[in-house]
Design a protein around this motif. Structure first.
Motif, short mmCIF file in Angstrom:
data_model
loop_
_atom_site.label_atom_id
_atom_site.label_comp_id
_atom_site.label_asym_id
_atom_site.label_seq_id
_atom_site.Cartn_x
_atom_site.Cartn_y
_atom_site.Cartn_z
N GLU B 59 15.24 16.41 -19.93
CA GLU B 59 15.26 16.18 -18.44
C GLU B 59 16.34 15.12 -17.94
O GLU B 59 17.04 15.13 -17.02
N LEU B 60 15.95 14.00 -18.82
CA LEU B 60 16.88 12.82 -18.44
C LEU B 60 18.13 12.85 -18.61
O LEU B 60 19.10 12.59 -17.87
N ILE B 61 18.55 13.52 -19.88
CA ILE B 61 19.99 13.70 -19.80
C ILE B 61 20.59 14.73 -18.87
O ILE B 61 21.60 14.56 -18.32
N GLU B 62 19.64 15.59 -18.54
CA GLU B 62 20.32 16.82 -17.41
C GLU B 62 20.33 15.63 -16.29
O GLU B 62 21.36 16.38 -15.34
N ARG B 63 19.54 15.18 -15.74
CA ARG B 63 19.53 14.44 -14.52
C ARG B 63 20.55 13.52 -14.51
O ARG B 63 21.26 13.20 -13.36
N LYS B 64 20.91 12.80 -15.56
CA LYS B 64 21.78 11.66 -15.40
C LYS B 64 23.24 11.84 -15.75
O LYS B 64 24.16 11.17 -15.52
N THR B 65 23.28 13.11 -16.54
CA THR B 65 24.91 13.47 -16.95
C THR B 65 24.99 14.85 -16.45
O THR B 65 24.14 15.67 -15.93
N ASP B 66 26.26 15.22 -16.79
CA ASP B 66 26.40 16.74 -16.56
C ASP B 66 26.58 17.79 -17.74
O ASP B 66 27.04 18.63 -17.76
N GLU B 259 27.66 9.26 -22.79
CA GLU B 259 26.80 9.03 -21.81
C GLU B 259 25.27 9.44 -22.09
O GLU B 259 24.29 9.25 -21.31
N ILE B 260 25.00 9.86 -23.57
CA ILE B 260 23.58 10.01 -23.96
C ILE B 260 22.82 8.89 -24.01
O ILE B 260 21.60 8.86 -23.40
N ALA B 261 23.36 7.83 -24.79
CA ALA B 261 22.54 6.79 -25.13
C ALA B 261 22.10 5.85 -23.95
O ALA B 261 20.93 5.62 -23.82
N PRO B 262 23.21 5.83 -22.80
CA PRO B 262 22.51 5.09 -21.64
C PRO B 262 21.35 6.07 -20.92
O PRO B 262 20.44 5.31 -20.20
N ALA B 263 21.76 7.12 -20.84
CA ALA B 263 20.60 8.35 -20.14
C ALA B 263 19.23 7.78 -20.68
O ALA B 263 18.35 7.92 -20.35
N LEU B 264 19.03 7.63 -22.13
CA LEU B 264 18.06 7.81 -22.70
C LEU B 264 17.10 6.16 -22.95
O LEU B 264 16.17 6.05 -23.19
#
Lengths: 207, 306
Positions: B59-66, B259-264
């Motif tokens: 969910e974090l990845i979906e909310r913060k990235t495309d 963008e995955i590392a910053p999102a998590l």
């Protein structure tokens, strides 16, 4: 409630798809292989032994071994189900064809039929109940085994069963186990009907 | 003899036919599972906490990235999920530092949480090209648990108390039975004599509650410890390493999707033991879905973000 039913429906379809695909493949290879072994009887022992070895590997272990090769999801599940389904089909086909009265085959030869004609028109119809018995055994077994597919990401009814076990929730377990049992009965019944249709009138017992 | 050879040659025909059949079916499977670009898949092991954490990460990845996320949760034990990650079938999953150290790397427990994390980070990167992102706060260590009644009757408070009662029946999760940071190492460290039986993790709680077994292997953050009125025995000889959960990601994936590392990163140091126990209880006892619980956690995490 409707949401739950939809989830069970989807899982049942996934389950059916895995089982049916694996069984069709096992029948496509297993029946000809069983027939082939009646021609090369000296090979029947080793081949049946080899096919039987797969049955002795615990199912979860087999799935675990397949993951590095095939990854997760439907592929390793299909291969495992296929390998398990093979033995009953090959063995029953071989046994069914092998137990036909040689006098019947002699008579067919005497009428001038060729070996292939004898196999298709005489031997297979006579052995059909035994051959179908093998396929039906494999079917019931595969429906049960396919529940383990959930553990390697292939979906199916096992999802509810394993979620239920980890949540100590027997209702969830039932949501997987009951449709699986019904599916096994249904498929077995359908194959029984098919068997009756395929059996030539002259061979039917009691008719 | 010649006939037999001919027969064997024919058998290879059957093998070839099987392989060809599978090639066709696999092509169909691939066709259907066709992955679009900018998609990753997230896996988890087959227990509540792992599933919830995977949902949170998704969910974090979906909310913060495309990036699109495919969820492949509930995948059996450590071995299955880890092999799936190495094979590239999944891109990341929540793993525990202690599990990485002892069960995967086969090293012995060493020092505190920070040291454990440093060791797994270095070794996973070197051996498997996998990266550990920053771990969360809670420590879901293995623990031995008994019922309150049994604890009173036999005066059991620490694991070493078990040595006074040789022959107690233990119901241990199959993975715990086999892992070096489980049963084999445990009996050596404490000199225990237990009648240990391997069983499915979900069935242990019912078994200990009804007295079928005396002691079980539990997870410290498991909601079922409270549900079944169990007491956790203190690990007085410091046998278990720290088990802090963190996203374990393929290096390739991190390089492709920066963008995955910053999102998590928002997970770092969040979720305490008590919070995690409540979350697990909400699913295991409250009957909530992992998805809905995860959505709440994500909402809370993002709220507290500056």
């Amino acid at each position: 409630m409707t949401e739950t039913l939809a989830a069970v429906g989807i899982a049942t379809l996934e389950h059916l798809e895995l089982t049916a695909l694996a069984l069709v493949m096992a029948a496509l290879i297993g029946v000809p292989l069983g027939a082939y072994l009646t021609r090369f009887r000296e090979l029947s022992g080793p081949v049946l032994g080899l096919v039987g070895v797969f049955q002795t590997i615990p199912s979860l272990a087999l799935l675990g071994l397949l993951i590095p090769v095939l990854g997760i999801g439907a592929k390793p599940a299909l291969v495992a189900l296929y390998l398990y389904a093979l033995l009953p089909i090959v063995r029953n086909t071989f046994a069914g064809l092998d137990s036909i009265d040689p006098a019947v085959l002699d008579a067919a030869r005497g009428m001038g039929m060729r070996e292939r004609q004898i196999l298709v028109r005489i031997s297979l119809p006579l052995a059909l109940p035994v051959v179908m018995g093998g396929i039906r055994t494999s079917t019931v077994m595969c429906v049960g085994l396919a529940t383990l597919a959930a553990l390697i990401g292939a979906g199916g009814l096992g999802r509810f069963i394993f979620r239920g076990i980890s949540m100590v929730d027997s209702e969830q377990i039932m949501m997987g186990a009951v449709p699986a049992a019904l599916l096994a009965l249904l498929l077995d019944g359908l194959l029984g009907l098919l068997e009756r249709r395929l059996l030539p009138r002259g061979v039917r017992r009691g008719s | 003899m010649k006939r037999t050879l001919l027969g064997i040659a024919g058998l290879f025909g059957f093998v070839v036919a099987s392989v060809a059949l599978f090639a066709v079916v696999f092509a169909l499977v691939d066709l259907r599972e066709n992955r679009s670009p900018r998609t990753i898949s997230i896996g988890s092991k087959a227990f509540t906490e792992s599933i919830v954490l995977a949902e949170v990460m998704a969910e974090l990845i979906e909310r913060k990235t495309d990036i699109r996320v495919i969820r492949r949760t509930n995948l059996g034990g450590t071995h299955i999920v880890f092999e799936a990650l190495r094979a590239g079938e999944i891109d990341l999953y929540p793993e525990y530092t202690g599990t990485g150290l002892v069960a995967i790397l086969k090293l012995s427990a060493q020092g505190d949480a920070e040291r454990t994390f440093r060791s797994v980070s270095q070794e996973f990167s070197r051996r498997f090209a996998l990266s550990w992102l920053a771990p969360m706060a809670f420590n879901n260590t293995y623990a031995l648990a008994v019922t309150k009644r049994k604890s009173r009757e036999l005066a059991l408070e620490r694991i070493s108390d078990l040595t006074r009662h040789p022959g107690l029946v233990a119901g241990f999760a199959s993975e715990f039975m086999a892992r070096e940071d489980g049963y084999p190492g445990l009996i050596r460290r404490y000199g225990l004599e237990l009648d240990a039986r391997g069983m499915e993790a979900g069935l242990m709680y019912g078994a200990v509650a009804t007295g079928e077994v005396d002691v079980i292997s539990a997870y410290a953050t498991d909601g079922r410890i409270d549900k079944f009125g169990l007491v956790v025995l203190e690990d007085d000889r410091g046998f278990f390493p720290p088990y802090h959960a963190a996203p374990l990601v393929r290096r390739e994936t991190l390089e492709e999707f920066a963008e995955i590392a910053p999102a998590l990163a928002v997970l770092a140091g969040k979720l305490t033991d008590a919070e995690m126990r409540r979350v697990n209880a909400a699913v295991d006892i409250g009957g909530r879905t992992p998805e809905s619980v995860a959505a709440e956690i994500v909402a809370r995490l993002l709220e507290s973000e500056p």
